[in-house]
Design an enzyme around this catalytic site. Structure first.
Site, PDB file in Angstrom:
ATOM      1  N   GLY A 160      65.904  67.326   0.468  1.00  0.00           N
ATOM      2  CA  GLY A 160      66.181  67.707   1.623  1.00  0.00           C
ATOM      3  C   GLY A 160      66.406  66.749   2.756  1.00  0.00           C
ATOM      4  CG  ASP A 161      64.758  63.667   5.759  1.00  0.00           C
ATOM      5  OD1 ASP A 161      65.884  63.193   5.992  1.00  0.00           O
ATOM      6  OD2 ASP A 161      63.654  63.130   6.615  1.00  0.00           O
ATOM      7  CG  PHE A 162      66.539  61.238  -1.396  1.00  0.00           C
ATOM      8  CD1 PHE A 162      65.179  61.032  -2.249  1.00  0.00           C
ATOM      9  CD2 PHE A 162      67.495  60.135  -1.836  1.00  0.00           C
ATOM     10  CE1 PHE A 162      65.225  60.014  -2.979  1.00  0.00           C
ATOM     11  CE2 PHE A 162      67.159  59.085  -2.761  1.00  0.00           C
ATOM     12  CZ  PHE A 162      65.990  59.108  -3.332  1.00  0.00           C
ATOM     13  NE  ARG A 163      64.808  58.514   6.747  1.00  0.00           N
ATOM     14  CZ  ARG A 163      64.143  59.793   7.058  1.00  0.00           C
ATOM     15  NH1 ARG A 163      64.651  61.009   6.861  1.00  0.00           N
ATOM     16  NH2 ARG A 163      63.065  59.543   8.068  1.00  0.00           N
TER      17      ARG A 163
END
Length: 304
Positions: free
Chosen positions: A200-203
């Site tokens: 969902g907030d992969f970085r």
């Protein structure tokens, strides 16, 4: 025992919250941490600073001396989703959840090297390692009854916000991009090619070095949907570096193609979600008064 300090970043992030459950939780947080340390026989080393805006993380030692991280997410649905996702992955591609307390919301998590993320690597190597890590996270969601929202549900909440943010001030100049992002938001979830659990907030900054595995993900904002949505956030990584280099538009499109091909994701869908997420992030930075980042993100969206 000295009073456990609450990081200023967390205090500032929640300072405008109206009186209620979150403010009560924040006021009681030092005592809650102290009680949890005793209950789980943990020794506090230090509280991580500057920390995040959605929770407190303390570095601790377990009774046998094993290092761990004790996390107290801000209470609410997002905290429950993080716990459920970490439990479901069970250490596969993500930090291992060791214990959870349903009463305090505390999570005892495998400790990783918090100062060593994929952002410490050259870009090409970082993207390669990121692709290998995120691939492990894309598994079937738990059976019915799980707490995770769908992409459609999450982006539905954004729709009116984007219309409002894109309608006034200098961001009105980006109205064509805003309209394209909103059209993509309607079209892309209509026929999702798959339904898997996403970070969902992969970085790159959310992938840390570990002992059990070279790289493991932390800090999920889990959601169920198609892989292209998750991968789109990775497309935006280091956008400042891309903007400062030669031929940034061509470089952005090459990044989309390379990531899509390496993970067997449809290029057009990845391009669409990347544009949507760039516009959404850009408008939110504009609303927060960060015009430099907003302009760069909106420019990035235009390159796609």
């Amino acid at each position: 025992m000295a009073r456990v300090p609450v990081p200023k970043r967390l205090l500032d992030a929640l300072s405008d919250d109206p009186p209620g459950a979150v403010r009560t939780w924040l006021d009681a947080l030092p005592e809650t941490v102290e009680r949890q340390l005793v209950a789980w026989e943990l020794t506090l080393e230090r509280v991580s600073t500057p920390g995040g805006r959605r929770g407190l993380v303390a570095l601790v030692r377990q009774a046998d001396g094993t290092p761990a991280a004790l996390k107290f997410p801000v209470p609410g649905p997002d905290a429950e989703r993080e716990r459920a996702a970490l439990a479901h992955w069970d250490g596969w591609g993500a930090a291992q959840l060791l214990r959870a307390d349903p009463d305090t919301g505390a999570l005892l998590i495998e400790r990783l090297h918090g100062t060593v993320s994929l952002r410490s690597l050259p870009e090409a190597k970082a993207l390669l390692e990121a692709a290998g890590t995120v691939r492990r996270l894309w598994v079937a969601p738990p059976p019915e009854g799980h707490p995770f929202a769908s992409i459609n549900g999450r982006t539905e909440e954004d729709r009116e916000v984007l219309r409002m943010l894109g309608a006034g001030g200098w961001t009105a100049e980006a109205r064509p991009l805003t309209e394209e992002a909103l059209e993509l938001r309607e079209a892309l979830p209509a026929e999702p090619p798959e339904e898997v659990l996403l970070h969902g907030d992969f970085r790159q900054g959310k992938v840390l070095a570990g002992e059990r595995a070279p790289w493991l993900a932390v800090g999920p904002a889990p959601i169920v949907g198609e892989r292209a949505y998750d991968l789109a956030r990775l497309v935006l990584d280091r956008y400042e570096d891309l903007a400062a280099g030669p031929g940034p538009a061509a470089a952005a499109r090459r990044r989309v193609a390379k990531l899509a091909d390496s993970l067997d994701v449809d290029r057009d869908r990845l391009r669409g979600w990347s544009l949507y997420r760039a516009v959404e992030a850009g408008l939110r930075h504009a609303a927060a008064g960060d015009r430099r980042r907003a302009e760069l993100l909106l420019e990035f969206a235009g390159w796609l």
